[in-house]
Design a protein around this motif. Structure first.
Motif, short mmCIF file in Angstrom:
data_model
loop_
_atom_site.label_atom_id
_atom_site.label_comp_id
_atom_site.label_asym_id
_atom_site.label_seq_id
_atom_site.Cartn_x
_atom_site.Cartn_y
_atom_site.Cartn_z
N GLY A 116 7.18 -6.30 9.28
CA GLY A 116 7.93 -6.05 10.51
C GLY A 116 9.17 -6.90 10.67
N THR A 156 -1.45 -0.83 -6.07
CA THR A 156 -2.70 -0.36 -5.45
C THR A 156 -3.61 -1.52 -5.08
N SER A 159 -2.13 -3.55 -2.12
CA SER A 159 -2.23 -2.79 -0.88
C SER A 159 -3.65 -2.79 -0.35
N ALA A 160 -4.58 -2.52 -1.26
CA ALA A 160 -5.98 -2.44 -0.83
C ALA A 160 -6.48 -3.80 -0.37
N LEU A 162 -4.61 -6.20 1.00
CA LEU A 162 -4.00 -6.45 2.31
C LEU A 162 -4.71 -5.65 3.40
N GLY A 163 -4.89 -4.36 3.16
CA GLY A 163 -5.55 -3.52 4.16
C GLY A 163 -6.99 -3.97 4.42
N SER A 164 -7.71 -4.34 3.36
CA SER A 164 -9.09 -4.81 3.52
C SER A 164 -9.12 -6.07 4.39
N ILE A 167 -8.36 -5.13 8.14
CA ILE A 167 -9.45 -4.41 8.82
C ILE A 167 -10.65 -5.35 8.98
N CYS B 158 -9.02 3.82 3.08
CA CYS B 158 -8.35 3.45 4.33
C CYS B 158 -7.66 2.09 4.21
N SER B 159 -8.29 1.15 3.52
CA SER B 159 -7.66 -0.15 3.31
C SER B 159 -6.38 -0.01 2.51
N ALA B 160 -6.46 0.76 1.43
CA ALA B 160 -5.30 0.90 0.56
C ALA B 160 -4.18 1.65 1.28
N LEU B 162 -3.64 1.62 4.57
CA LEU B 162 -3.06 0.69 5.54
C LEU B 162 -2.14 -0.32 4.85
N GLY B 163 -2.65 -0.92 3.78
CA GLY B 163 -1.83 -1.92 3.07
C GLY B 163 -0.57 -1.30 2.50
N SER B 164 -0.69 -0.10 1.94
CA SER B 164 0.48 0.59 1.38
C SER B 164 1.52 0.84 2.46
N LEU B 166 1.99 -0.79 5.26
CA LEU B 166 2.61 -2.02 5.74
C LEU B 166 3.61 -2.57 4.73
N ILE B 167 3.24 -2.57 3.46
CA ILE B 167 4.15 -3.12 2.45
C ILE B 167 5.36 -2.20 2.32
N ALA B 170 7.60 -2.68 5.31
CA ALA B 170 8.34 -3.95 5.31
C ALA B 170 9.42 -4.00 4.25
N ARG B 180 3.53 5.50 -3.23
CA ARG B 180 2.47 4.50 -3.21
C ARG B 180 1.11 5.12 -2.91
N VAL B 184 -2.36 5.24 -5.25
CA VAL B 184 -3.70 4.83 -4.80
C VAL B 184 -4.71 5.94 -5.10
#
Lengths: 209, 209
Positions: A116, A156, A159-160, A162-164, A167, B158-160, B162-164, B166-167, B170, B180, B184
């Motif tokens: 952000g 991948t 990302s996973a 970060l998302g993990s 959450i 869902c984690s991947a 979300l992380g995808s 956000l990255i 940004a 991306r 995944v």
């Protein structure tokens, strides 16, 4: 306790109390007043150790940076193949973060500085690049399936992870981060590795190195 | 242009300008002043349409909620198998978000309400549950590899995602989110599906339904 010991203990108490607030609320919504109340300290005691809220956040970010360097070095010394090292580092990171609010807060603060805030050089891209070096090395050793793109794998996994973390943090204060990260690794690594590749090294959830 | 058309156009202009700010800066750091400057509107014009910044954010969140319901329905009508529908919905979501700042802002606002606000019922867990229903249905049809845990797969996806997001947000304002998310899916689905499963339905990046 010497005066030096007491000063060290106070500094650690500040870091721990601040970490609990930062971990729950993030940087902007954390108030110094709440940190002091949590640590049972006066403003005077605080300012003896840190000039500002930002300085505490910096100390927490620095501490996690140092820890990751140690984790990487410890896995390098084990001498396992690059994908096993990557698996071990992801799993160990999650184990440590689930157990340590100081580390968790540092990671959150570091990542929040990116997401952000357009134009800030991204920690996430730096992590992707670092993870990619392991996957590229695995490719060179023949540990990857033909046609797998190491940089895409790094994207991948990062990302996973970060998302993990997000959450898990929002729902269980990272208590289920260790199991979530192992699920991710279990869903991705068999897909990208050559049939002969096998996980090596200690990977136990109960045994963070 | 009738008066009604003009009112509608102004409302859309506010939503679009607000979305651009929210997408870049998030809810808390977005100022109404910046939104008005971007839309070229007065405070009076704004308050005719929305009582507050929060009300604009609510409208954006609501719009994305409606869109996801439409996307799900359109994939249901295609009648493809559940994992192909899941693939299609993830890919289409990324395509739409890369192309539409109004949608992207709604998604960010909705997710930001969760992350870091402990105790708020989690949208992320709701998404995981929804994704799991598709994976469970796939398991019942025999589309999964034996031993694969559908809920774990839902957590990973869902984690991947979300992380995808956000990255990608940004670093590229979501321009690389479509590629991306496909990476995944390409790294996870072959790992969890039975050898006979094949992707069906239109999955083209250039063809969001």
């Amino acid at each position: 306790m010497t005066q030096q010991d007491r000063a060290h203990a106070t500094r650690e108490a500040i870091l721990h109390a601040a970490a609990q607030e930062f971990d729950r609320l993030g940087y902007e919504r954390t108030s110094l007043t709440a940190v002091l109340a949590r640590a049972g300290l006066t403003k005077g005691a605080f300012y003896f150790h840190f000039p500002s809220k930002e300085a505490v956040a910096d100390a927490l970010v620095e501490r996690q940076t140092e820890l990751w360097a140690q984790v990487r070095e410890s896995w390098r010394l084990r001498g396992v193949d690059p994908l096993s090292a990557l698996h071990g580092m992801f799993a160990e990171s999650a184990d440590r973060m689930a157990a340590d609010v100081v580390l968790r807060a540092g990671v959150r603060l570091n990542a929040d500085r990116e997401v952000g805030y357009p134009g800030v050089p991204s920690t996430h891209l730096m992590w992707e690049k670092l993870v990619a070096t392991y996957v590229i090395e695995a490719a060179e050793r023949g540990d990857l399936r033909p046609g797998v793109d190491p940089e895409a794998v790094a994207r991948t996994l990062c990302s996973a992870a970060l998302g993990s973390r997000l959450i898990s943090s929002a729902t269980t204060e990272c208590a289920d981060f260790p199991s979530r990260i192992r699920e991710v690794l279990g869903h991705v690594l068999p897909c990208i590795t050559a049939p002969a590749w096998e996980l090596s090294g200690s990977q136990s959830a109960s045994e963070p190195a």
